[in-house]
Structure formats: structure tokens, C-alpha cells
Write a protein that holds these residues in place. Structure first.
Motif, PDB file in Angstrom:
ATOM      1  N   THR A  92      -8.027  -1.556  -3.377  1.00 28.34           N
ATOM      2  CA  THR A  92      -7.490  -2.061  -4.641  1.00 28.34           C
ATOM      3  C   THR A  92      -7.584  -3.576  -4.632  1.00 28.34           C
ATOM      4  OG1 THR A  92      -5.955  -0.212  -4.897  1.00 28.34           O
ATOM      5  CG2 THR A  92      -5.461  -2.214  -6.128  1.00 28.34           C
ATOM      6  N   LYS A 163       1.430  -5.910  -6.690  1.00 26.67           N
ATOM      7  CA  LYS A 163       1.786  -5.310  -5.404  1.00 26.67           C
ATOM      8  C   LYS A 163       0.813  -4.178  -5.088  1.00 26.67           C
ATOM      9  CE  LYS A 163       5.298  -2.442  -7.682  1.00 26.67           C
ATOM     10  NZ  LYS A 163       6.726  -2.078  -7.725  1.00 26.67           N
ATOM     11  N   ASP A 164       0.831  -3.758  -3.838  1.00 27.19           N
ATOM     12  CA  ASP A 164      -0.028  -2.661  -3.378  1.00 27.19           C
ATOM     13  C   ASP A 164      -1.502  -2.947  -3.644  1.00 27.19           C
ATOM     14  OD1 ASP A 164       2.263  -1.236  -2.602  1.00 27.19           O
ATOM     15  OD2 ASP A 164       2.458  -0.330  -4.593  1.00 27.19           O
ATOM     16  N   TYR A 165      -1.955  -4.112  -3.208  1.00 30.44           N
ATOM     17  CA  TYR A 165      -3.355  -4.486  -3.350  1.00 30.44           C
ATOM     18  C   TYR A 165      -3.886  -4.909  -1.980  1.00 30.44           C
ATOM     19  CZ  TYR A 165      -1.314  -9.146  -3.268  1.00 30.44           C
ATOM     20  OH  TYR A 165      -0.600 -10.264  -2.908  1.00 30.44           O
ATOM     21  N   ASP A 166      -5.207  -4.820  -1.825  1.00 30.50           N
ATOM     22  CA  ASP A 166      -5.839  -5.111  -0.537  1.00 30.50           C
ATOM     23  C   ASP A 166      -6.559  -6.453  -0.504  1.00 30.50           C
ATOM     24  OD1 ASP A 166      -5.324  -2.425   0.699  1.00 30.50           O
ATOM     25  OD2 ASP A 166      -6.525  -1.794  -1.024  1.00 30.50           O
TER      26      ASP A 166
END
Length: 360
Positions: A92, A163-166
Motif C-alpha cells: 500500500t 495509516k497502514d501504508y508501506d
């Protein structure tokens, strides 16, 4: 989705965008899923004009047309040919977009999706109306896109936090870039800063070339990083030919926001006793800086071409495009700065290489 499916869907998006041009209604009833997306995009174009005073309908349509020409099967094949997309392990990728010109963040959005990743988009409040319609059209063509595209929501309390990203691709000013570099220090990232474009004149340009240069200067009111904001001219250069060449752009002064900037900057410069050249819609000021204010174009003289080339090389981190006849290896032809190809990367940073090779 396979890469061939992704390319086919995105080229279909290009066909969809081709309906929007300067001649009026060119709705193609045969295009799949054209209803209601055609009418929705028309509506959003009209809303965007009122939402952002710099986003005229002409400039929005110009942007849509450039993308429609870029998103062909042949262009997509040529763009992707050098890369091994089989190496991609889906991640992501967050994108923080600028809002200076219409759809300025679309290339990053496209790069993330075409490479096989998921995209998490933080739009600029200045340019938030157009891209969601394009995303919805992709989803209509192929519902699998729905799981790959997410826009951060905005409310009266502010924007939803990312949030919740790479990994992240963020575009902003030099000041915001320092914040981005600190905030995203633990993630793979591309952080873009201020860039400007320049033109190098020799005095031998044709009237047609100087007319085309007007497109590089005035398109989007000069707000893009690919807009020419500075001229390099030989010592003793006669600006009469330049002013004649760009004269067709004189109606730009009828745009209120542009005119306000013109009047303000002219007043400030005159009160400071700066020596100016102006023609009623553009101010020329001799200045070493690359970034000039709206309605102003900085210029600097040169006497030695080799020294000029060295200066341009030394300032390459500040320069997006160099316009001129072969003055540098990758010089852009007059009138072409706002017609980049898919493989012309912002800041000369290969976005696809980052997405394919740096995230595994």
C-alpha cells in the motif's frame, strides 16, 4: 488483475477522457460505462472552476486532453517495457498530492496502480474534485480496482490520518518536504520539493518558437513546476522579438487573480526602484533566482555558453525542465513543457523503479 488487464483498463480511461475537449460536447455513446460518469465529470469540471479560481475550464480540459493522449495502449506498452513487473509484491503506497494545477498528482496515482500496488490518496483541498471520478470510472470497468484505491476522507475536523501504508510519495514545498522527511523517515519514500523550469534563448529563435514559448510560460498561469519561470538570454539581447512572440497570450490579464498578482508585483518592484521590462501582462525582472512570482518572469544574461551549461548542471536539483535548442542533453522543445510523456518523471526520479525495486 494481470498487467495486460491493468493496461487495457487504463487505456479505456484514456478513451473516456478524450471526450472532453475545447469543441464542446463530444460524448461517445458507445463507450462502456459512459453513463453516468460523463455527466458527473462534466459537473465536477464546472464545480472545480468555482472551487479554485486558478482552475479555469480551459486549463482543466487541457489537462484532461493531455492525459487522454498519453493513456494509449502503445504509450503504456512503451512506458512499461523496461520494467519487470513480475517482481512486484503488492504493497500500500500513500500519495500526498499537491494542488497547484489540475490532476497534478495523477502520474503518481497511475504509477502505483499500473505497477500492481494499492494506493492511499491524500488529495490537496485545491484539487479534490476530478480524480475521484476517474477512479470511479476505473472501478466501473473492473470492480477489482475498488480494493486497490482508497481516498482519505475529509471532515470539518480535518483530514483523515494516513495509516497502514508501506511507502509514501509526497509532493510539497521545500518547507513541507522537511516535515515529510522527518514524518516518513521510517518508510521508503519519494519526497518532492520545489522545482522550476528555465528557457535558454540565443537570439536566433524564430517567431514561431517564441510564440510556443508563451505556452511554456503561461499555461496554468505559470503555477506548475514545468512552467518556465526564468529566461537565460545573451548579453545585449533585444526583448522586442520575445514580447512580439508571446503577445497572443495578452488576454491572460483579464483573469482577475492573475491581474491582481501583476498589479501587486509591479507596484512592489517599482517602489523598490527595480529596473523592469513589461508589456501590460508580463513583468521581466533581472534576477538570479529561478522561482519568479505569478505574472513575473526573471531573466539573467550570459556571455559564455559553457559557463551557462555548468551553472545549469550545478542547479539541476532545482530545475525541472530546460527549454531551448540543444543547450542541454535533455532540453525540451519550445512549447512542449506541458506535454510530458509517461516516462518523463518529475524531479528525474524514476517512480516505477522505486515502486518495483525498492518495496520488495
Amino acid at each position: 488483475m494481470t498487467i495486460e488487464q491493468r493496461k487495457k483498463n487504463i487505456s479505456s480511461l484514456g478513451q473516456f477522457l478524450s471526450q472532453f475537449d475545447f469543441t464542446g460536447n463530444k460524448k461517445q455513446e458507445s463507450l462502456p460505462y459512459n453513463d453516468p460518469h460523463y455527466d458527473r465529470l462534466q459537473q465536477q469540471i464546472n464545480l472545480a472552476v468555482h472551487h479554485n479560481g486558478w482552475f479555469t475550464k480551459e486549463n482543466i480540459i487541457f489537462s484532461l486532453q493531455q492525459w487522454s493522449k498519453a493513456l494509449t495502449q502503445d504509450n503504456l506498452d512503451k512506458w512499461l517495457a523496461p520494467y519487470d513487473l513480475k517482481k512486484v509484491s503488492q504493497k500500500t503506497v500513500g500519495i500526498i498530492m499537491a494542488g497547484n494545477i489540475p490532476l497534478v498528482g495523477f502520474h503518481d496515482f497511475l504509477s502505483v496502480l499500473i505497477s500492481g500496488h494499492k494506493v492511499l490518496v491524500k488529495q490537496s483541498t485545491n484539487d479534490k474534485l476530478l480524480l475521484p471520478i476517474l477512479a470511479d470510472y476505473l472501478i466501473a470497468i473492473n470492480p477489482e480496482w475498488k480494493e486497490k484505491i482508497q481516498f482519505l476522507k475529509e471532515s470539518s475536523e480535518g483530514a483523515e490520518k494516513m495509516k497502514d501504508y508501506d511507502a509514501v510519495i509526497a509532493t510539497g514545498s521545500n518547507n513541507t518536504a522537511r516535515y515529510f522527511e522527518f514524518y516518513f523517515a521510517g518508510k521508503p519514500s519519494i519526497i518532492r520539493k520545489n522545482r522550476n523550469s528555465v528557457a535558454v534563448l540565443t537570439g536566433n529563435e524564430t517567431s514561431e518558437e517564441l510564440s510556443l514559448l508563451g505556452e511554456d510560460i503561461f499555461r496554468y498561469y505559470g503555477l506548475g513546476c514545468r512552467n518556465v519561470s526564468k529566461l537565460y538570454v545573451p548579453e545585449g539581447y533585444d526583448f522586442d522579438a520575445f514580447f512580439k512572440g508571446i503577445y497572443s497570450w495578452n488576454p491572460i490579464i483579464n483573469q482577475a487573480k492573475y491581474a491582481n498578482n501583476y498589479d501587486y508585483n509591479k507596484a512592489v518592484y517599482l517602489m523598490s526602484l527595480f529596473k523592469l521590462l513589461e508589456n501590460g501582462f508580463l513583468i521581466l525582472k533581472e534576477d538570479e533566482s529561478l522561482s519568479s512570482p505569478i505574472a513575473t518572469l526573471f531573466y539573467e544574461t550570459y556571455s559564455d555558453v559553457s559557463q551557462l551549461k555548468e551553472e545549469l548542471s550545478n542547479r539541476r536539483e532545482e530545475i525541472q525542465c530546460v527549454v531551448g535548442n540543444g543547450i542541454t542533453k535533455n532540453a525540451v522543445s519550445f512549447g512542449q513543457t506541458q506535454h510530458p510523456e509517461l516516462w518523463d518523471y518529475a524531479d528525474n526520479v524514476d517512480t516505477l523503479d522505486f515502486l518495483i525495486n525498492k518495496l520488495n
